[in-house]
Scaffold this active site. Sequence first.
Site, PDB file in Angstrom:
ATOM      1  N   ASP A 191     -12.987   8.407   7.600  1.00  0.00           N
ATOM      2  CA  ASP A 191     -13.186   7.412   8.456  1.00  0.00           C
ATOM      3  C   ASP A 191     -14.409   7.430   9.252  1.00  0.00           C
ATOM      4  OD1 ASP A 191     -10.872   5.673   7.568  1.00  0.00           O
ATOM      5  OD2 ASP A 191      -9.669   7.133   8.796  1.00  0.00           O
TER       6      ASP A 191
ATOM      7  N   CYS B 161      -8.724  10.396   7.366  1.00  0.00           N
ATOM      8  CA  CYS B 161      -7.624   9.692   7.153  1.00  0.00           C
ATOM      9  C   CYS B 161      -6.213  10.469   7.015  1.00  0.00           C
ATOM     10  CB  CYS B 161      -7.295   8.572   5.985  1.00  0.00           C
ATOM     11  SG  CYS B 161      -5.753   7.669   5.844  1.00  0.00           S
TER      12      CYS B 161
END
Lengths: 154, 154, 154, 154, 154, 154, 154, 154, 154, 154
Positions: free
Chosen positions: G59, G52
């Site tokens: 992620d 992120c």
Amino acid sequence: MSRSIYEGLTQLGGATVQPASPEEAVLERVPNPHPGTGYLVRFAAPEFTSLCPITGQPDFAHLVIDYVPGDWLVESKSLKLYLTSFRDHGAFHEACTVGIAKRLETELKPVWLRIGGYWYPRGGIPIDVFYQTGPVPDGVWVPDQGVAAYRGRG
Amino acid sequence: MSRSIYEGLTQLGGATVQPASPEEAVLERVPNPHPGTGYLVRFAAPEFTSLCPITGQPDFAHLVIDYVPGDWLVESKSLKLYLTSFRDHGAFHEACTVGIAKRLETELKPVWLRIGGYWYPRGGIPIDVFYQTGPVPDGVWVPDQGVAAYRGRG
Amino acid sequence: MSRSIYEGLTQLGGATVQPASPEEAVLERVPNPHPGTGYLVRFAAPEFTSLCPITGQPDFAHLVIDYVPGDWLVESKSLKLYLTSFRDHGAFHEACTVGIAKRLETELKPVWLRIGGYWYPRGGIPIDVFYQTGPVPDGVWVPDQGVAAYRGRG
Amino acid sequence: MSRSIYEGLTQLGGATVQPASPEEAVLERVPNPHPGTGYLVRFAAPEFTSLCPITGQPDFAHLVIDYVPGDWLVESKSLKLYLTSFRDHGAFHEACTVGIAKRLETELKPVWLRIGGYWYPRGGIPIDVFYQTGPVPDGVWVPDQGVAAYRGRG
Amino acid sequence: MSRSIYEGLTQLGGATVQPASPEEAVLERVPNPHPGTGYLVRFAAPEFTSLCPITGQPDFAHLVIDYVPGDWLVESKSLKLYLTSFRDHGAFHEACTVGIAKRLETELKPVWLRIGGYWYPRGGIPIDVFYQTGPVPDGVWVPDQGVAAYRGRG
Amino acid sequence: MSRSIYEGLTQLGGATVQPASPEEAVLERVPNPHPGTGYLVRFAAPEFTSLCPITGQPDFAHLVIDYVPGDWLVESKSLKLYLTSFRDHGAFHEACTVGIAKRLETELKPVWLRIGGYWYPRGGIPIDVFYQTGPVPDGVWVPDQGVAAYRGRG
Amino acid sequence: MSRSIYEGLTQLGGATVQPASPEEAVLERVPNPHPGTGYLVRFAAPEFTSLCPITGQPDFAHLVIDYVPGDWLVESKSLKLYLTSFRDHGAFHEACTVGIAKRLETELKPVWLRIGGYWYPRGGIPIDVFYQTGPVPDGVWVPDQGVAAYRGRG
Amino acid sequence: MSRSIYEGLTQLGGATVQPASPEEAVLERVPNPHPGTGYLVRFAAPEFTSLCPITGQPDFAHLVIDYVPGDWLVESKSLKLYLTSFRDHGAFHEACTVGIAKRLETELKPVWLRIGGYWYPRGGIPIDVFYQTGPVPDGVWVPDQGVAAYRGRG
Amino acid sequence: MSRSIYEGLTQLGGATVQPASPEEAVLERVPNPHPGTGYLVRFAAPEFTSLCPITGQPDFAHLVIDYVPGDWLVESKSLKLYLTSFRDHGAFHEACTVGIAKRLETELKPVWLRIGGYWYPRGGIPIDVFYQTGPVPDGVWVPDQGVAAYRGRG
Amino acid sequence: MSRSIYEGLTQLGGATVQPASPEEAVLERVPNPHPGTGYLVRFAAPEFTSLCPITGQPDFAHLVIDYVPGDWLVESKSLKLYLTSFRDHGAFHEACTVGIAKRLETELKPVWLRIGGYWYPRGGIPIDVFYQTGPVPDGVWVPDQGVAAYRGRG
Ligand SMILES: [Ca+2]
Ligand SMILES: [Ca+2]
Ligand SMILES: [Ca+2]
Ligand SMILES: [Ca+2]
Ligand SMILES: [Ca+2]
Ligand SMILES: [Ca+2]
Ligand SMILES: [Ca+2]
Ligand SMILES: [Ca+2]
Ligand SMILES: [Ca+2]
Ligand SMILES: [Ca+2]
Ligand SMILES: [Ca+2]
Ligand SMILES: [Ca+2]
Ligand SMILES: [Ca+2]
Ligand SMILES: [Ca+2]
Ligand SMILES: [Ca+2]
Ligand SMILES: [Ca+2]
């Protein structure tokens, strides 16, 4: 196994007369073709409906009945008519499910019996009822009923 | 089973008054129509929500409650209102799930009870909580709850 | 359950500082809100990745961790950061999976714990690793993890 | 894409302040990093709840929102807070679902948008609501939402 | 959307009086809160039962009704009571399914409507009936109903 | 766990030389990184093929191998090459499946081992073969292999 | 098709050197063995992870890439290394997914290309991103990607 | 295992002569290649059909047969022909399923054997029959048969 | 719809006389209760069996028949008997499937008709046959048949 | 349809002689029993294996072949032997899949043909290849192949 074990039956193969209530329904039975052998018979009845005793509105359930026969098998057409006879009968989920099992115990005197009642949701919450007459008999094979869990949406 | 066992109830069939908190919620009960029979009742409640006690943000869970009734059945509308009363209540997953079970134990004095709390993911990791009051009673049939495992994506 | 049990925590609700390795990661714990009650907590972590110690290439796994808390619960954000700390860490599947369990045993001193590590395929053959600290404690409910079997294609 | 497009945001990365109603919720937006490219963004929101405007009882839905961005993307934390703001809001299923889409149309001025609202059953009958702003734009790929059909029991 | 659109209704929120036949059932309607917007409303009704007009034996179906509202929405409690009114009504699968659609067309004057009737097997062969009032209106989103195919056993 | 346990290996990381038959295949092993800990390792091998010893036509199987390591782990690349070495080998389903297990027993001296061989249908009837070296060791967790049952068509 | 089309490749069959960022990754290509034939190649990459850009936290996504080759095929090992190079790269879901597609367009000059990015949930809400370079070419077969919808719990 | 164990067989590899009835069918057997090893062999036979002894109409079943071989394996082509020989044979579900098992017991003298007969619905209610020769032998692995439960429609 | 449309039928409600071959089978028909309305009727027949014309061995199929009625509906019991009449009939998969459709075209003169024949595997390879009389009529709703793809094992 | 159309065949019903390579394999054909009728034939071949032309290691695929016959049907045993002939043949996924289709085009001169090749993962990334000879012919029914998407683990 000869056809003669079906000779005394009044419902199988005759005109279908729907009993008006569980009390009027006649559960017929035939001699167990393998007496003394511990095996399980399972009926899945996804078309069951009764009435709510408070509101009179219809309830629906998917029933699965398992039993280990003793001297008798239930004749399947008479079982169907018995289950259909709840259509105009008021009964709570818990009482109805266990009551069907107890009627079958009385009529069939099975070695062992159980019922799973999987009721459609009311207020967003489905109720299931699971009853058996006692521990699974030694050496008898009783698979899971395998009915899918309720999942709501998504 | 007659309707009279429901006579003292204040919530069923009346106007629905949502209790503002679990403490205010009244769990009503009715006599077990099959006392002394070891059977299981399952409620699936996929619409449960509470608040995170740290952040105040909503949490969601799919709850499944199983119990073997003693003298009492829980009246299902009062159970629904009790579960709904967590909507503005802050509770951690573990405490909330086990707490619901303990409240039911106190109110219903069941032979046996368990709860599965299947919480929606936070930080990508869902938490499930599984509690029961003790070993499954002898001879009672308690199927798996069968809730699907969390799978992420793909 | 009051918020105060979280007072000594350094990670929850603060800025997230990702530990650079499992050794640097701090697993924080909070008092068990239901001490003495035998219940199970399950974490599903489908976002796990580490490195192959031979090739340095990434490996991926879906982990499911079950434990019966003793005096402590693991704080879930610190668990997440601990799992994330394997991102640059080299470890074989068997060693990594069992090692995570043993770290949790040391930190949490649970009544019982198990882990399922479901690794993505290498050479067309996925490896799963299943470890538990010993037999399931009497009377505790430990459902199957229910992770789907690998099926290849078709 | 630099971080600066997020500079004016008031909700992302700050303390979470839950808006008390949809009207109070602020939907924030950021510049589309690929303006002029026809692509689809899908949000699945399985944790939606609102109130029945007649009874005040909670309703639940699984929402899926698809849109083709124009100049703007919706900032996802503000979308989450907007959806959460329906928690104390009364709205019928049809009005609520279409209303969310119309609010997003107004705020984002997307090239195209659609919503699927998959509501939990009431009276045994779930309602789904499907709305889109018009035909799928030429050349844009819009897969099925793939939400499982409601199946009752069995 | 205000509550007043429900003011003329006679069934919603009142005591439930089950109509004895489809002819006696009153389908109530409320103004469409989004008139002129092309959206779809879907009802899944897995609890439908009627009678075989030849044998009088019960039939069961899972019905899914989709419509694009014109000036009116059907009030969902009246829809439920209408569907329940087939409980003592004799009708063949094809006639019954299409007939329900035609009644809704008459009452609601929708922009478009379709019905899928998924009947339980008779003679080992289930029948499905699919009807729509014409081509899907331009620009309206009408997802598949997604009801599982019948699979027999195994 | 250091890399050195892999030092004596001849197949891992080197050029792949496919053994021409099971007899020529060398199963390599590495020290168990957690000796004395009862854990299970599972390999799923959906790409297995051998030949029918009567007709010479190919057979296919999905194999799943579970074992509790003793002093040794099997090195997974050598396991893959061993399984691949059946490509030109004739063997009946029962003999082949049990034979693989017995070879692994000899080489690895595991605490416990089992194999599930899920063969593709011949004559419309698939054969599965299930073998284990004895009862599951106390306290070890051995989940179901979870391979889907054969369903024919429909 | 001879092996010679692979002669200029630097990554396939050589030592694997993981590129440190998408910019450093080299996408290699080989001549299309069926130039002028409209066919589709699909890669499923369930092991994708990036960071992120705001928080630096990992992620995860399941990516599916479809393309109709022009003069070139992408060499699959270089594609894998390119996808792996996002491991330490910060990117928002929408930008990252569409950016991968645009890089492939530049390198491969395919007749047509699309990507589905199925991201793991954040804040309980997963995001999917769907992009294609334009309408599906006439006469080319492009099946659904068939990735399961996110379902939360239950 | 050499080919010679098949030398006395009359059906395998020869012209297929379909026996006209179960009585005429010859079940052939071959020596167990792993005598004294407790392993399970499973046959799934989804193509079974017989006749109703009352009406003469066809019945269908999906059969799954599990056995632990003693000195003998059943030769699979002769098993197929035996099962096919019920095509013109009248038998009730319970008698037929248990009868097949008993014939196999007589011919093979297995250590243990069981059969699951999953019959297609009649009157909307399918019957399953489950039989085994006694408790599962110690230390032998006998997985669930995993046949899907009947679900009706929806 | 009155019962009188069934008056000329010879099979429904009478004794079941199984026709010995497809040629002898009589397909009966009744007037379409909704003539001029474009709707689809689907029959799923998972209990179909015929013989291989080369070997005489049984073949099995799951058939799904869809049609848009013109002036006539097929009477479902006569359809069942027609399908059952293939039990002793030799026919190749392709010829048999398309032939059933053509017989129905001749007898029913439907607006449109299609058949999907999903045959059980022979030589490890199942054959499906899909036939329709022409393009789907404008405005008629014809959902996918949704029969699961064959998956082999694993 | 008489048996005579099979008279010139050399493989069906004779001893099976496995061709050593695709080039040696003979695809035999028989006259289309329904020439001029637009119908589709589908073969699912989940037992396909070839070799990697770079490493010589086996590759596996699940193939599905669809075609609309012109004057000829492919004889299914010769198709099986042709597919089996890739067992010792080196071919890249894209070239192999499209090449099979092109060989069938040449031999059968079908009205239309397509192939889906669903390859097992290498490097964690499976490749699918989809090819068809051109747009689906007007009025012919070509259902989705419905092969499950690859999902990794979890
Ligand atoms: Ca009635
Ligand atoms: Ca509130
Ligand atoms: Ca996954
Ligand atoms: Ca890194
Ligand atoms: Ca692999
Ligand atoms: Ca409900
Ligand atoms: Ca159902
Ligand atoms: Ca089947
Ligand atoms: Ca999350
Ligand atoms: Ca849910
Ligand atoms: Ca039936
Ligand atoms: Ca054949
Ligand atoms: Ca016959
Ligand atoms: Ca076969
Ligand atoms: Ca497979
Ligand atoms: Ca791989």
